[in-house]
Motif scaffolding. Sequence first.
Motif, PDB file in Angstrom:
ATOM      1  N   ILE A 197       2.522 -33.310 -11.456  1.00 17.23           N
ATOM      2  CA  ILE A 197       2.744 -33.845 -12.801  1.00 17.23           C
ATOM      3  C   ILE A 197       2.985 -32.751 -13.836  1.00 17.23           C
ATOM      4  O   ILE A 197       2.826 -32.980 -15.028  1.00 17.23           O
ATOM      5  CB  ILE A 197       1.548 -34.731 -13.224  1.00 17.23           C
ATOM      6  CG1 ILE A 197       0.234 -33.934 -13.150  1.00 17.23           C
ATOM      7  CG2 ILE A 197       1.472 -35.975 -12.358  1.00 17.23           C
ATOM      8  CD1 ILE A 197      -0.955 -34.672 -13.774  1.00 17.23           C
ATOM      9  N   ASP A 247      -9.164 -28.323  -6.194  1.00 16.67           N
ATOM     10  CA  ASP A 247      -8.697 -29.202  -5.109  1.00 16.67           C
ATOM     11  C   ASP A 247      -7.199 -29.081  -4.829  1.00 16.67           C
ATOM     12  O   ASP A 247      -6.799 -28.811  -3.692  1.00 16.67           O
ATOM     13  CB  ASP A 247      -9.034 -30.671  -5.398  1.00 16.67           C
ATOM     14  CG  ASP A 247     -10.520 -30.947  -5.499  1.00 16.67           C
ATOM     15  OD1 ASP A 247     -11.241 -30.090  -6.039  1.00 16.67           O
ATOM     16  OD2 ASP A 247     -10.958 -32.019  -5.071  1.00 16.67           O
ATOM     17  N   PRO A 248      -6.328 -29.313  -5.825  1.00 15.98           N
ATOM     18  CA  PRO A 248      -4.902 -29.191  -5.507  1.00 15.98           C
ATOM     19  C   PRO A 248      -4.479 -27.758  -5.211  1.00 15.98           C
ATOM     20  O   PRO A 248      -3.482 -27.552  -4.516  1.00 15.98           O
ATOM     21  CB  PRO A 248      -4.218 -29.733  -6.773  1.00 15.98           C
ATOM     22  CG  PRO A 248      -5.228 -29.634  -7.847  1.00 15.98           C
ATOM     23  CD  PRO A 248      -6.568 -29.778  -7.196  1.00 15.98           C
ATOM     24  N   ASP A 274      -2.477 -29.252 -13.298  1.00 17.87           N
ATOM     25  CA  ASP A 274      -2.845 -30.604 -13.733  1.00 17.87           C
ATOM     26  C   ASP A 274      -4.091 -30.602 -14.607  1.00 17.87           C
ATOM     27  O   ASP A 274      -4.305 -31.512 -15.391  1.00 17.87           O
ATOM     28  CB  ASP A 274      -3.070 -31.511 -12.518  1.00 17.87           C
ATOM     29  CG  ASP A 274      -4.103 -30.935 -11.573  1.00 17.87           C
ATOM     30  OD1 ASP A 274      -3.723 -30.081 -10.743  1.00 17.87           O
ATOM     31  OD2 ASP A 274      -5.286 -31.293 -11.675  1.00 17.87           O
ATOM     32  N   HIS A 280      -7.850 -26.066 -11.360  1.00 21.48           N
ATOM     33  CA  HIS A 280      -8.418 -27.172 -10.585  1.00 21.48           C
ATOM     34  C   HIS A 280      -8.406 -26.756  -9.113  1.00 21.48           C
ATOM     35  O   HIS A 280      -7.347 -26.529  -8.534  1.00 21.48           O
ATOM     36  CB  HIS A 280      -7.568 -28.425 -10.818  1.00 21.48           C
ATOM     37  CG  HIS A 280      -8.129 -29.680 -10.242  1.00 21.48           C
ATOM     38  ND1 HIS A 280      -7.484 -30.895 -10.342  1.00 21.48           N
ATOM     39  CD2 HIS A 280      -9.276 -29.927  -9.561  1.00 21.48           C
ATOM     40  CE1 HIS A 280      -8.210 -31.826  -9.732  1.00 21.48           C
ATOM     41  NE2 HIS A 280      -9.290 -31.256  -9.250  1.00 21.48           N
ATOM     42  N   LYS A 313      -1.513 -34.674  -6.004  1.00 26.80           N
ATOM     43  CA  LYS A 313      -1.261 -33.850  -4.814  1.00 26.80           C
ATOM     44  C   LYS A 313       0.026 -34.296  -4.112  1.00 26.80           C
ATOM     45  O   LYS A 313       0.637 -33.513  -3.392  1.00 26.80           O
ATOM     46  CB  LYS A 313      -2.422 -33.949  -3.820  1.00 26.80           C
ATOM     47  CG  LYS A 313      -3.639 -33.097  -4.187  1.00 26.80           C
ATOM     48  CD  LYS A 313      -4.699 -33.226  -3.083  1.00 26.80           C
ATOM     49  CE  LYS A 313      -5.976 -32.473  -3.412  1.00 26.80           C
ATOM     50  NZ  LYS A 313      -7.043 -32.772  -2.409  1.00 26.80           N
TER      51      LYS A 313
END
Lengths: 371, 371
Positions: free
Chosen positions: A291, B341-342, B292, B339, A287
Amino acid sequence: MLQPPPAEPGMREEEVDTPALLLDLDAFEHNLDLMARLLEPTGAKLRAHAKTHKSPVIALRQMARGAVGQCTQKVAEAEALAWGGVPDILVSNEVVGARKLARLAALARIAKVALCVDDPAQIAAAEAAAADAGIRLSVLVEIDIGTGRCGVAPGPEAVALAERIAASRHLVFGGLQAYHGSAQHMRTPAQRRAAIAAAADGARRTVEQLRQRGLECPIVGGGGTGTFALEAGSGVYTEIQAGSYCFMDADYARNEEAPPFRQSLFVLATVMSAARPGVAVVDAGHKAVPIDSGMPLVWGRDPDVRYTRASDEHGGLVVAPEARNPPKLGEKLRLVPGHCDPTVDRYDWYVGVRGGRVECLWPVAARGGMA
Amino acid sequence: MLQPPPAEPGMREEEVDTPALLLDLDAFEHNLDLMARLLEPTGAKLRAHAKTHKSPVIALRQMARGAVGQCTQKVAEAEALAWGGVPDILVSNEVVGARKLARLAALARIAKVALCVDDPAQIAAAEAAAADAGIRLSVLVEIDIGTGRCGVAPGPEAVALAERIAASRHLVFGGLQAYHGSAQHMRTPAQRRAAIAAAADGARRTVEQLRQRGLECPIVGGGGTGTFALEAGSGVYTEIQAGSYCFMDADYARNEEAPPFRQSLFVLATVMSAARPGVAVVDAGHKAVPIDSGMPLVWGRDPDVRYTRASDEHGGLVVAPEARNPPKLGEKLRLVPGHCDPTVDRYDWYVGVRGGRVECLWPVAARGGMA
């Protein structure tokens, strides 16, 4: 929802709270000067890409060194720049949706704005928005010269769109958008040369066909940090759209004959756990340092200390057994982001440092500006 | 730097500007109810993880259905929750740095707050911050029960830290943090069962050794969306720290015997280019939907339409030749984030939708809260 700044001017770097987006001002200014010097003999102008920095402060510094304007990918970025005093903005991208077009047309009252198209329907929508706002919009045709993303094929298809723009009452034909994104990170110089030679051929052919139809190209735009010297030397590109050159990142550094700029952008992180030998954990996961283009590097500590694992909020470091200076709990480390663009977009503030001290706090004005 | 909301209550979903973070309220509420129902017979309580949602609005809805509190990874997240009325917050993470500890200690005046440690130096720093603020902090010992990130080994090392906490004048021993992050996405149920059996053994052994030294564990916390039923059924875990269950994502859906929750979170995107047959481009790249944990899915269109390529601001879709309904320029598509969360952390606003209409706009209050 706006995070408070992690530092104040005058603080020492090691006092900056983490994670923080650090800008080494000496390296940054070196990069701005170097790009101006490299482009000067080519005749190509710099229209730096603001998707990288998202900051009118940085844009105006680039323009003070000769850049003719800025590129953005999004209307929200164009707004942040125009409101911050940037006078000439190209959205180097298609803008789809009436709400977005109305916002862009509204900006035309305070800045010169242009956008790209690759479909007749986009031209009709831009004409309607410009007519509605009572302004004229400059419209470029995007050609796909190798990336296979947006854009029509070079040649007749592009010419047909240009003629349609030129025939629209509230639009002006602005030229060609000919950016080859995937060439930027081709690893060898030979690959990059071949890719940009083909791109420049496609652009040149289209420029000639346009000229035969009486249409001049005020802008032929493209070129990123990985290839800009090739576009600038091609004789066909008039504007270079490099963005990352002012910051650099770990992925550009992996190019053979990497771009000649200094690393100026860092994420400052704190060692938050060192409970087991051979490993340490910093408070910057993906976060804080995305990446998508690989893991960050630990500045000045590689290969003794390597960032090998990113979870949401943790960065896992592997410490070599022979490391003379293993990271200590509470120590602050500079990370080199894998990819500068998405990293900047995670933060509300640049912390500008020089000589170990915080010199300035600049807002990332278009942070999160995706619309 | 705060982006304007992309919608207003009452709008139809197809009028929402893009990219936007869409929350399907029916699916979301179903997930909250289902988790409460699944945990009820186990006796384990839910302390939902707010690193996923970053919103006191959502936290209070979870607590209205029986959650005993919230977890965060960061002090900035704890602040957003406490200021938004959440009364019981565990930072399920080490907090390193005097400034961060002072901020956390200040919160102890308006909420019950706790944090984790894995090093004696962290205990001394927490004691100093609590003494300075004139409050008492609850401190848990993090044990590494398989993930290999933060935490000391289960057993004597953990007991030693707990005794040191209990002996600190302004600290209270809060229990054990025993989260096995890497088990959440182990693909087979057998792998997950083995991992959590070993984790629970380590936690149980440590609880027993603590008890022998006269220390009770008010909290034994852990368990995420991929494994929560195993921790809840272990007899040793008292609190479950699942976060993603309320939203779900493409990566959790790839688990065999995937968590039984509905997909409620989407990124709404617009087709911005469809210049060539077989491909289309949406206005959501990896800045809008981080990769990610893999590419997003195109909701309701897979496998005819697949998101295969993310650049900063563009998502490349591949359209099968036999697709009956290929994406059209200007069409809006729901993407399932790889994903959750991010992805949430990229946005300033949730756009809550029900029955095709926008019902609410909730701020992502701790967006960018990394410190």
